[in-house]
Design an enzyme around this catalytic site. Sequence first.
Site, PDB file in Angstrom:
ATOM      1  CD  GLU A  52      -3.017   1.222   2.100  1.00 53.23           C
ATOM      2  OE1 GLU A  52      -3.905   2.072   1.938  1.00 53.23           O
ATOM      3  OE2 GLU A  52      -3.085   0.316   2.931  1.00 53.23           O
ATOM      4  CB  CYS A 250      -7.686   2.669   3.566  1.00 55.08           C
ATOM      5  SG  CYS A 250      -8.181   1.624   4.949  1.00 55.08           S
ATOM      6  CG  ASN A 381      -8.999  -2.291   1.628  1.00 61.62           C
ATOM      7  OD1 ASN A 381      -8.205  -3.213   1.711  1.00 61.62           O
ATOM      8  ND2 ASN A 381      -9.095  -1.377   2.580  1.00 61.62           N
ATOM      9  CD  GLU A 382      -9.797  -2.427   6.772  1.00 60.87           C
ATOM     10  OE1 GLU A 382      -8.831  -3.100   7.159  1.00 60.87           O
ATOM     11  OE2 GLU A 382      -9.881  -1.201   6.955  1.00 60.87           O
TER      12      GLU A 382
END
Length: 662
Positions: A52, A250, A381-382
């Site tokens: 990331e 994120c 992603n989350e």
Amino acid sequence: MTTKNKIFSIAISLSAAFFSAQNNTVRTFNLDLKETSTPIKIQPTMYGIFFEDINFAADGGLYAELIKNRSFEFDEPFTGWKQQNTKTLSPNLDSGFLTIYSDPAKTNKNYARITVLNDKNYILENEGFRGIGLHQGEQYDFSFDLENVSGNIAAVNASLVDENGKEISSVSTLIKRNGWQKYTAVFKAPKTVEKAKLRITFTGNGIVNMDMISLFPQDTWKGRKGGLRKDLVQKLYDLQPGFLRFPGGCIVEGRTLAERYQWKKTIGNIADREYLINKWSTGFPHRLTPDYGQSFGLGFYEYFQLSEDLGAEPVPILSCGMACQFNTAELVKMEDLDPYVQDALDLIEFANGDSGTKRGRIRTEMGHPKPFNLKFIGVGNEQWGADYIERYKVFEKAIHAKYPDVKIISGSGPSPDGEFFEYGWKELKQLNAQIVDEHYYNSPEWFMKNAGRYDEYDRSGPKVFAGEYAAQSVGVLKPDNKNNWLTALSEAAFMTGLERNADVVYMTSYAPLFAHADGWQWTPDLIWFNNLKSYATPNYYVQKLFSNNKGTDVLKIERNGKAVSGQEKLYATAVKDVKTHEIIIKIVNTDTQAKTVNIKPGTLKTGKNITKILLSAPQLSSENNFDAEPIKPKEEIFEAKNGEISTKIPANSLVVLKLKTD
């Protein structure tokens, strides 16, 4: 002292000595090694890398560009640049000034218009990413685009200066008269400097336009011009990763949908890629970093190329139409979701399509006619909740209708338990999801306690991607977290449970990957670097030992018929490798006392020589650093006796045993 008191004192001393001897007694544990009743294969993707762009991981890190804001595209376009020896604008007093011009028709729209009134006094300087690192004897490619507008400017003079402003190296480039031109030169560094700066002056007075002012080391990974930082990629390569997950995290989601990561804007000509502010520039109040941007010089094409270099499966993660739920939680309406779904379909075509397809042709023109053979894609992603499940259904239907062989990774939210986690798993299981991404940032104690987490998971349900995890020495989001031996040891204990349950757990990766020593936002991190060098944390060496020794098939290693999963602070897993004809045993001792382990291989035929790899540290608080890596694997050879494997497992250690099969 009276005789009575002397006798009492001696008795206490003897008693203390006796109990001390008892405490120092090394206990013996008998373990049984055997085949599983049903074969359990370890996926080639078992241990991988999560990348990331946080902590200056891309610009200022893996992407080897040394000039910050090279094309003046930051929201504050003077970021990274400083004009020296100029006075405030006033007739006949200024040596020169810089103005930002913009062409809204272009994606990379800004450029600098530089007016030089006195070439003896005007200086333009770039600070780099917390300085510019230079290595003695190495060469650096300098380039810029320039248009000579008016006046008699005949040359651009560039120099690299140290922290005190002393010149290190210089080059001069003659300027042509007509139109935009690209100019190049090469610096050679006569000495090593950690925090140099680039200084630009001019010969003659007049007006020029400048853009894409760039400086790259020639010694990049695989020698690619404008490529990746060699020492950082080497550390990734040494992990022997099964996959590379990118670009986050994120950062995929963005604080808003407008700030999400859009892969189509990260390919094609480097100079035409559209700049975006980095999500983490204001992500944490304790580390505000307004000079943190994304040039996308490291874009999706480069990620695919890096995956190929590493021998790893590419695992791209795309926005599902939901901005970060910790920020704005902005949603795309369901009726407006089609462009997001099309982005996913187009990405698969970009990766796998032949040169006759629209996106495959773009990849071919970029220099890679052979498909990247993409097998996995992540949807979101989350994210969590009903909004995510509703959008996931649309993506899944569209992707598998066109590309049924591509495996889709879905998500269970940011936590390893709780209402959102349970809801996500229930819904995804009903939808026959293929791989569910779980994230856990927690205390070392949590990791040791949860080594058996997957022992009872449904073997017929979705597979697990342990996509982000790291033990937090202080607490989640705490800037004082350390990559100490305690965190690494607890992760090793947890990883024995991941490997033991390889029929459920298909993919795992530590997170985050990189951190710049002067530009980080989040701790802890796997690899730390500055402008000159990098070091591997104890956590890195744990990952490396597991990944380099993952084997192909799970074996049973038990004590009294039970998996060794924390009883008396001992953890173990065992595999065989049918390719190398080896049995590999990993044992973690989280106790303050050493243990002797006797392992009976049963019907497994093993050789006599045993390689023992030990990873330990003087204290649980011990760390590696830029000057030394005291915590790294040490190797020795010993022999099996009477067909048994017997060895000492030191206190607070990870031991890997390797022996050939007959």
